[in-house]
Scaffold this motif. Structure first.
Motif, PDB file in Angstrom:
ATOM      1  N   ASP A 180       0.824  -1.206   0.000  1.00 17.36           N
ATOM      2  CA  ASP A 180       0.000   0.000   0.000  1.00 17.36           C
ATOM      3  C   ASP A 180       0.862   1.263   0.000  1.00 17.36           C
ATOM      4  O   ASP A 180       2.030   1.239   0.408  1.00 17.36           O
ATOM      5  CB  ASP A 180      -0.922   0.015   1.227  1.00 17.36           C
ATOM      6  N   SER A 181       0.263   2.351  -0.417  1.00 20.63           N
ATOM      7  CA  SER A 181       0.960   3.642  -0.441  1.00 20.63           C
ATOM      8  C   SER A 181       1.452   4.019   0.954  1.00 20.63           C
ATOM      9  O   SER A 181       0.712   3.933   1.943  1.00 20.63           O
ATOM     10  CB  SER A 181       0.006   4.729  -0.942  1.00 20.63           C
ATOM     11  N   GLY A 182       2.721   4.415   1.041  1.00 19.80           N
ATOM     12  CA  GLY A 182       3.300   4.842   2.312  1.00 19.80           C
ATOM     13  C   GLY A 182       3.599   3.720   3.285  1.00 19.80           C
ATOM     14  O   GLY A 182       3.945   3.979   4.436  1.00 19.80           O
ATOM     15  N   THR A 183       3.481   2.475   2.831  1.00 16.28           N
ATOM     16  CA  THR A 183       3.681   1.326   3.711  1.00 16.28           C
ATOM     17  C   THR A 183       5.036   0.669   3.480  1.00 16.28           C
ATOM     18  O   THR A 183       5.497   0.558   2.350  1.00 16.28           O
ATOM     19  CB  THR A 183       2.561   0.285   3.489  1.00 16.28           C
ATOM     20  N   SER A 184       5.656   0.236   4.580  1.00 14.04           N
ATOM     21  CA  SER A 184       6.916  -0.505   4.512  1.00 14.04           C
ATOM     22  C   SER A 184       6.655  -1.969   4.820  1.00 14.04           C
ATOM     23  O   SER A 184       5.801  -2.297   5.655  1.00 14.04           O
ATOM     24  CB  SER A 184       7.930   0.052   5.521  1.00 14.04           C
ATOM     25  N   ILE A 185       7.383  -2.853   4.154  1.00 16.48           N
ATOM     26  CA  ILE A 185       7.285  -4.275   4.445  1.00 16.48           C
ATOM     27  C   ILE A 185       8.687  -4.837   4.658  1.00 16.48           C
ATOM     28  O   ILE A 185       9.688  -4.225   4.277  1.00 16.48           O
ATOM     29  CB  ILE A 185       6.580  -5.068   3.320  1.00 16.48           C
ATOM     30  N   GLU A 186       8.712  -5.987   5.288  1.00 17.30           N
ATOM     31  CA  GLU A 186       9.974  -6.685   5.530  1.00 17.30           C
ATOM     32  C   GLU A 186      10.068  -7.873   4.580  1.00 17.30           C
ATOM     33  O   GLU A 186       9.162  -8.700   4.513  1.00 17.30           O
ATOM     34  CB  GLU A 186      10.002  -7.149   6.986  1.00 17.30           C
TER      35      GLU A 186
END
Length: 235
Positions: A180-186
């Motif tokens: 998603d917009s503005g989201t960080s994932i690992e």
């Protein structure tokens, strides 16, 4: 006879006067005791009032503290790093953000190490800085590894999952992670087992890493838009 009556009258007068004096004295004593009792009660009331005011003030202060602690804290604003018009070349230290095409990436300086199986891997954080949800695409083959001694680390084929015979079958499989917009994932290689088959997982490398090695070089090729550079991890 008259003198006797007068004497008796005088005696009666003296007795009456004495009785009046005793009554007055008694009333005076009682009045003093009453006044003293009132003063004592007044002091008690003043003390209770002071204690009550202190208790109320403490209760109000405690309530205010509870309200403050119960108020949700504002999440810190995460800055959007300006997107670079070109990818970096050469070597970039682990922990440094790399920004390109509306994406930002940071490779952790920490390793995921499984000493039992002599395999290791890395941890990557990817953020979508765009204004809409997008898909981040990569493969396990996007990453290769070597050290400053010239050792090249082969991808581990060990697969701990049920239904996965070997990580080799997932080495070139394209993974699509919606962010998603503005989201960080690992995107991680896992800590105890190879995450080669996970959608947001990475394959691990065969170890062990020699104690004489001081640096690892992780080469990125077609990892999303990130390609053509090395991430340097100090050991």
């Amino acid at each position: 006879m008259t003198n006797r009556l007068n004497f008796q009258k005088r005696i009666g007068y003296y007795v009456l006067s004495l009785a009046m004096l005793l009554i007055i004295a008694s009333c005076s004593a009682n009045n003093d005791k009453y006044i003293n009792d009132l003063e004592v009660q007044n002091q008690i009331l003043q003390t209770q009032n002071a204690l009550l005011q202190t208790s109320v003030a403490g209760s109000v202060e405690s309530t205010n503290e509870d309200l403050v602690s119960a108020t949700p804290t504002t999440m810190p604003t995460i800055e959007v790093i300006p997107t670079s018009e070109s990818l970096p070349k050469g070597q970039i230290a682990a922990g440094e953000p790399i920004v390109y095409d509306g994406w930002s990436m940071i490779v952790s300086s920490e390793l995921n190490i499984n000493n039992w199986d002599d395999i290791w891997g890395i941890l990557v954080y990817v953020k979508n800085q765009g204004e809409t949800s997008r898909v981040f695409r990569f493969t396990n083959a996007s990453l290769t590894a070597r050290d400053d001694l010239g050792n090249v680390y082969e991808p581990s084929t060990l697969c701990p999952y049920v239904g996965c015979n070997s990580c080799e079958e997932y080495y070139h499989q394209v993974k699509n992670v919606n962010i998603d917009s503005g989201t960080s994932i690992e995107i991680s290689s896992g800590t105890t087992g190879n995450a080669c088959m996970d959608d947001n997982g990475l394959g691990m490398f065969k170890g062990p890493i020699p104690v004489e090695a001081s640096k690892l070089f992780i080469t990125f090729e077609d990892f999303g838009p990130f390609t053509g550079f090395d991430i340097v991890i100090d050991l």
